[in-house]
Design an enzyme around this catalytic site. Structure first.
Site, PDB file in Angstrom:
ATOM      1  N   GLY A  14       0.829  -1.207   0.000  1.00  7.97           N
ATOM      2  CA  GLY A  14       0.000   0.000   0.000  1.00  7.97           C
ATOM      3  C   GLY A  14       0.857   1.248   0.000  1.00  7.97           C
ATOM      4  CG  ASN A  15      -0.346   4.639  -1.528  1.00  5.18           C
ATOM      5  OD1 ASN A  15      -1.046   5.457  -0.932  1.00  5.18           O
ATOM      6  ND2 ASN A  15      -0.757   3.976  -2.603  1.00  5.18           N
ATOM      7  NE  ARG A  16       4.065   7.755   5.266  1.00  8.89           N
ATOM      8  CZ  ARG A  16       5.016   8.607   5.619  1.00  8.89           C
ATOM      9  NH1 ARG A  16       6.168   8.581   4.980  1.00  8.89           N
ATOM     10  NH2 ARG A  16       4.816   9.460   6.583  1.00  8.89           N
TER      11      ARG A  16
END
Ligand code: CTP
Length: 413
Positions: free
Chosen positions: A206-208
């Site tokens: 995923g990412n932030r």
């Protein structure tokens, strides 16, 4: 300010309770006058409780106060929502059969009609003529929003969201001739949050991205009168009221949702952080650590570039004529190959979108924060535009820019 809020007999009357709250919370004294038909949708008790004022639509209640004259005379603003075809007709022909229509005839201040009805009724020659008559006499008649109506049908005729009507009313009172909502009748699709690419049933890459910027954009577009569709990848924040939410998880799901939504969108804003790569294989079962085997290696494959595909789809559908505005986001850091703007300009060319909103990122910047600072680059080559402040302020600037760019283009049929 003294406001008279006239409520017409349409299903959208329920949304007007929120509009009333916006007025009272802003400190205004609101008298609600519901038509008799509207009380079949929302009862007078709701209006009395929320406004703190008595509610009636009869000229024979509290006759000693001469309400049929006083209310219209004293009002600094009259807002009619939903303005049904019947109410528009009564107002246009100067009828005075109840307290609301009497009040409209006595009005000395600005009057704002927020129409809501089925598309056929809105487009009927009789309604068009009534709207023209009212406008020619100085009344402000909002363009309705476009989108899902009461049944399965959709088209122009939806009541704009309460915040949008509130904004238009305030613009009218401040004497702004351009009280119309800049994105009325437009459909805006916004992707928000970050995609998650599964490795196995419990793990993902995923990412932030928090989704805050995308949600703030959805709010700004909704408040500008647009029908908003939010393609929501993983978000840390709740989607706003009054927008259609399409939940997605992966880049491939987002691609499918975005291409489908683009078909009837005037604007597509790709603010989601899309994973450029996904695991080549997704395990059906949880990947276990085992002492008798080497540590697993994750092989990644490229995800499609959704923004680029949207541009290609748009360009192939309308050769020569630009009917859809496509906006990309770029999270950039400067490096030895160039500064942030140099990378962003190259990305704008590569992606071919109309506007690129550039974020300067570092570990402490942008993700999850409430403030932001961006530069808006245009493919047309006009001067870069800077916007900074809260994500709401930045979003308002971006939506303002988009509205300006759309001015020369008529809404999609
Ligand atoms: N985007 C997209 N599809 C992808 C990756 C990104 O539609 N597979 C969109 C994003 O939503 C954003 C824009 O493209 O609007 C820029 O994304 P970014 O990741 O910053 O750019 P990349 O094309 O991935 O370029 P690079 O990784 O080289 O910076």
């Amino acid at each position: 300010m003294r406001i008279v809020l006239g409520v017409g007999g349409g299903i959208a009357a329920y949304k007007v309770a929120s509009l009333l709250r916006l007025f009272t919370e802003a400190g205004h004294n609101v008298t609600v006058i519901p038509t008799e038909a509207s009380t079949r949708f929302v009862g007078t008790a709701t209006w009395e409780a929320l406004s703190g004022n008595p509610v009636s639509n009869s000229v024979f209640d509290d006759v000693h106060q001469v309400n049929h004259v006083r209310l219209g005379h004293e009002a600094d603003l009259i807002v009619i929502a939903p303005a049904t075809a019947d109410l528009l007709a009564k107002a246009a022909t100067g009828q005075a059969g109840d307290l609301l229509t009497n009040t409209l005839l006595m009005a000395r201040g600005p009057v704002l009609f927020a129409p809501a009805m089925h598309t056929e009724m809105w487009q009927h020659a009789a309604t068009r003529a009534n709207v023209e008559t009212l406008r020619s006499r100085g009344a402000a008649v909002l363009e309705p929003a476009s989108g899902r109506l009461t049944g399965a049908d959709s088209g122009p005729g939806r009541l704009p969201e309460p915040e949008a009507i509130f904004n238009a009313a305030m613009a009218l009172v401040q004497g702004q001739s351009d009280f119309q909502l800049p994105l009325a009748g437009r459909t805006v699709t916004i992707s928000a949050g970050g995609t998650r690419e599964p490795l196995d049933p419990v793990r993902f890459l995923g990412n932030r991205s928090s989704g805050k910027q995308g949600v703030a954009l959805a709010v700004a577009a909704r408040n500008a009168g647009a029908t908003v569709r939010l393609l929501a990848a993983h978000m840390d924040v709740a989607p706003p009221a009054g927008v259609e939410v399409v939940p997605v998880e992966t880049a491939l799901q987002l691609r499918e949702a975005a291409l489908a939504a683009a078909a009837d969108s005037d604007v597509v804003i790709m603010s989601a952080a899309v994973a450029d790569f996904r695991p080549a294989a997704v395990s059906d079962t949880k990947i276990k650590k085992r002492d008798d085997r080497d540590d697993p290696v994750i092989t990644l494959v490229r995800n499609p570039d959704i923004l680029h595909e949207l541009v290609e789809l748009r360009n192939s559908a309308a050769p020569g004529g630009r009917q859809q505005l496509i906006v990309g986001f770029a999270a950039e850091t400067g490096d030895s190959d160039g500064d942030v703007l140099a990378h962003a300009r190259a990305k704008l060319q590569r992606k071919g979108c109309d506007l690129l909103v550039v974020n300067h990122v570092g570990t402490d910047k942008v993700f999850g924060q409430d403030t932001n600072s961006v530069v808006i680059l245009a493919r047309s080559g006009s001067e870069p535009q800077e916007a900074s402040g809260t994500k709401a302020e930045v979003s308002a600037a971006i939506i303002g820019r988009i509205s300006g760019e759309l001015n020369s283009v008529s809404p999609r049929a």
